[in-house]
Design a protein around this motif. Structure first.
Motif, PDB file in Angstrom:
ATOM      1  N   LYS A 165       0.498  -1.384   0.472  1.00 49.61           N
ATOM      2  CA  LYS A 165       0.354  -0.002  -0.342  1.00 49.61           C
ATOM      3  C   LYS A 165       0.489   1.175  -0.070  1.00 49.61           C
ATOM      4  N   THR A 166       1.922   1.406   0.717  1.00 47.54           N
ATOM      5  CA  THR A 166       2.835   2.719   1.070  1.00 47.54           C
ATOM      6  C   THR A 166       3.818   2.492  -0.520  1.00 47.54           C
ATOM      7  N   THR A 167       4.299   1.235  -0.513  1.00 47.17           N
ATOM      8  CA  THR A 167       4.489   2.007  -1.636  1.00 47.17           C
ATOM      9  C   THR A 167       4.117   2.308  -3.264  1.00 47.17           C
TER      10      THR A 167
ATOM     11  N   THR B  46       4.417  -1.882   8.837  1.00 49.29           N
ATOM     12  CA  THR B  46       5.546  -0.703   9.115  1.00 49.29           C
ATOM     13  C   THR B  46       4.143   0.556   8.800  1.00 49.29           C
ATOM     14  N   THR B  47       3.672   1.299   8.488  1.00 51.42           N
ATOM     15  CA  THR B  47       2.740   2.000   8.493  1.00 51.42           C
ATOM     16  C   THR B  47       1.889   2.043   9.923  1.00 51.42           C
ATOM     17  N   LYS B  48       2.156   3.092  10.656  1.00 53.10           N
ATOM     18  CA  LYS B  48       1.598   3.534  11.700  1.00 53.10           C
ATOM     19  C   LYS B  48       0.275   4.288  12.030  1.00 53.10           C
TER      20      LYS B  48
ATOM     21  N   ILE C 127      -4.823   8.325   0.753  1.00 51.45           N
ATOM     22  CA  ILE C 127      -4.561   8.100   1.710  1.00 51.45           C
ATOM     23  C   ILE C 127      -4.474   6.895   1.854  1.00 51.45           C
ATOM     24  N   ASP C 128      -2.723   6.469   2.301  1.00 41.24           N
ATOM     25  CA  ASP C 128      -2.432   5.439   2.164  1.00 41.24           C
ATOM     26  C   ASP C 128      -3.233   4.626   4.380  1.00 41.24           C
ATOM     27  N   LEU C 129      -3.329   3.999   4.499  1.00 43.60           N
ATOM     28  CA  LEU C 129      -3.818   3.168   5.614  1.00 43.60           C
ATOM     29  C   LEU C 129      -2.858   2.616   6.138  1.00 43.60           C
TER      30      LEU C 129
END
Ligand SMILES: Nc1nc2c(ncn2[C@@H]2O[C@H](COP(=O)(O)OP(=O)(O)OP(=O)(O)O)[C@@H](O)[C@H]2O)c(=O)[nH]1
Ligand SMILES: [Mg+2]
Length: 405
Positions: free
Chosen positions: A14-16, A34-36, A77-79
């Motif tokens: 997702k973040t990539t 990884t994404t907090k 928006i990246d969750l």
């Protein structure tokens, strides 16, 4: 601005994808969770620009034109990732879904290469199941919507004590905060036949049935089959497309898109997002590693899938799922310009069924209040006020104050 939410199981990329779309540098790793906290940025998708059709040189103001393509901004928006059991607190839980609920459309990312196990940890490619992951995450979402409604049921009951209040409007009071519209509530009640059941008699099953409808009606969702550069992804893509329909699953390689955009920024290649090719500027300047990476991109993505799919996913989500039309308001109907002479300055995304008056309202309250009629700038014809705007319309709004959009 249209808001696109990226959700999915942890470690799916997702973040990539977010970084590729926004060119930001949010942290990516192959560890779960990884994404907090949610990442928010601006990305662009492309649509053919009217400058080509009208043979004019444009000066875009609220968007960008590159080689006849109009790049239109959207908020992305990246969750933080989810896993099965998130609604019971596993992983990072579901508290970030309030942020996802603010999105207009959802990209649900799955790892098509099957390289993550049920807990979201890296495993041997092909061992994980993107289809099972999709359903696990959807289940968490529906549970969250259901829980949210049950927690607010007392408010609905209190509102209904006033006999003048309908169930539709009592539910709207609660759900409008998570971007649910009145017609969607009407449709969900009709589809579940709950418009014939007293709210007092709703139990877990009814709350769930209604919440499930609301989830799908209010948040159209595109499946992003990510990591398509990995060989085993092809088989899983077929399964996903058979289940959800080809047009609702987009094969994507987010990492490859990110690599290409960074290489373009560094001047190593020329590449326009969404293109079906890239060109190396000076092959003699590439390190052996860069050369290997670009060969991988060519053979594993472009030769096989034509494109990275990132732009296609955004375009499909906004234009097809949300049914938006790209409309160009101009003040001077002959020059297609604003009052400063900027040609085709702005684009607005208008939902299907919007009229010129809706466009006026989006631009400025003055234009809306003093609206007289609109002109189709390309044909020069005056439009009826109930005219439904179409994709790529160039529109001039005429007002009582002779002010034009
Ligand atoms: N092969 C391949 N790997 C990818 C691709 N996209 C992401 N990855 C890898 O997948 C792993 C997870 O990527 P992230 O972007 O951190 O995933 P995430 O879904 O944001 O993960 P969380 O924030 O932890 O939920 C990283 O090792 C990435 O390099 C892709 O298109 N192809
Ligand atoms: Mg992440």
């Amino acid at each position: 601005m249209v808001r696109v939410g990226i959700i999915g199981k942890t470690n799916t990329g997702k973040t990539t994808l977010f970084n590729a779309i926004t060119m930001m540098n949010a942290e990516v790793s192959n560890y779960p969770f990884t994404t907090k906290d949610p990442n928010v940025g601006i990305g662009y998708f492309k649509a053919p620009c009217m400058c080509k059709e009208l043979s004019v040189k444009d000066n875009p103001q609220n968007s960008i034109c590159i080689d006849g393509w109009r790049f239109i901004p959207v908020e992305v928006i990246d969750l933080p990732g989810l896993i099965k059991g998130a609604s019971e607190g596993l992983g990072l839980g579901t508290r970030f879904l309030t942020v996802a609920a603010q999105a207009d459309v959802i990209l649900h990312v799955v790892d098509a290469s099957g390289s993550i196990n049920a807990r979201g940890e890296i495993c041997e490619p092909g061992m994980g199941s993107p289809l099972a992951d999709y359903y696990d995450i959807e289940e968490e979402l529906i549970k969250w919507y259901t829980k949210n409604l049950i927690e607010n049921a007392d408010k609905v009951r209190r509102a209904l004590q006033n006999k003048a209040v309908t169930l539709h409007s009592a539910l709207y009071e609660i759900l409008s905060g998570i971007k649910v519209t009145y017609p969607q509530i009407k449709e969900a009640l009709a589809k579940t036949k709950l418009d014939n059941v007293s709210f007092e008699d709703w139990e877990e099953e009814e709350f769930r049935a209604f919440s499930t409808e609301i989830r799908y009606l209010s948040k159209p969702t595109l499946v992003v089959a990510n990591k398509m550069d990995m060989p085993v992804a092809e088989k899983n893509l077929r399964g996903l497309a058979e289940t959800f329909g080809k047009s609702f699953v987009i094969p994507v390689s987010a990492e490859v898109e990110l690599l290409l955009r960074r290489a373009e920024k560094a001047g190593a290649i020329s590449y326009t997002p969404g293109d079906e090719k890239f060109t190396v500027r000076d092959a003699s300047k590439l390190t052996p590693r860069q050369k290997w990476a670009l060969e991988y991109v060519q053979s594993r993505v472009f030769d096989k899938w034509l494109r990275t799919g990132v732009d296609l996913a955004l375009t499909t989500a906004v234009l097809k799922l949300l049914r938006m039309n790209v409309v160009y308001p101009v003040e001077d109907a002959k020059k297609y310009s604003d009052r400063k002479g900027n040609v085709l300055p702005d684009v607005y995304l208008m939902p299907q069924g919007s009229t010129p008056r809706d466009l006026a309202r989006q631009i400025h309250s003055d234009l809306y209040e003093n609206f007289l009629y609109a002109i189709d700038s390309v044909s020069g014809l005056r439009l009826p006020n109930d005219y439904e705007l179409r994709d790529r319309d160039v529109i001039t709004i005429v007002t009582t104050r002779k002010r034009r959009a």
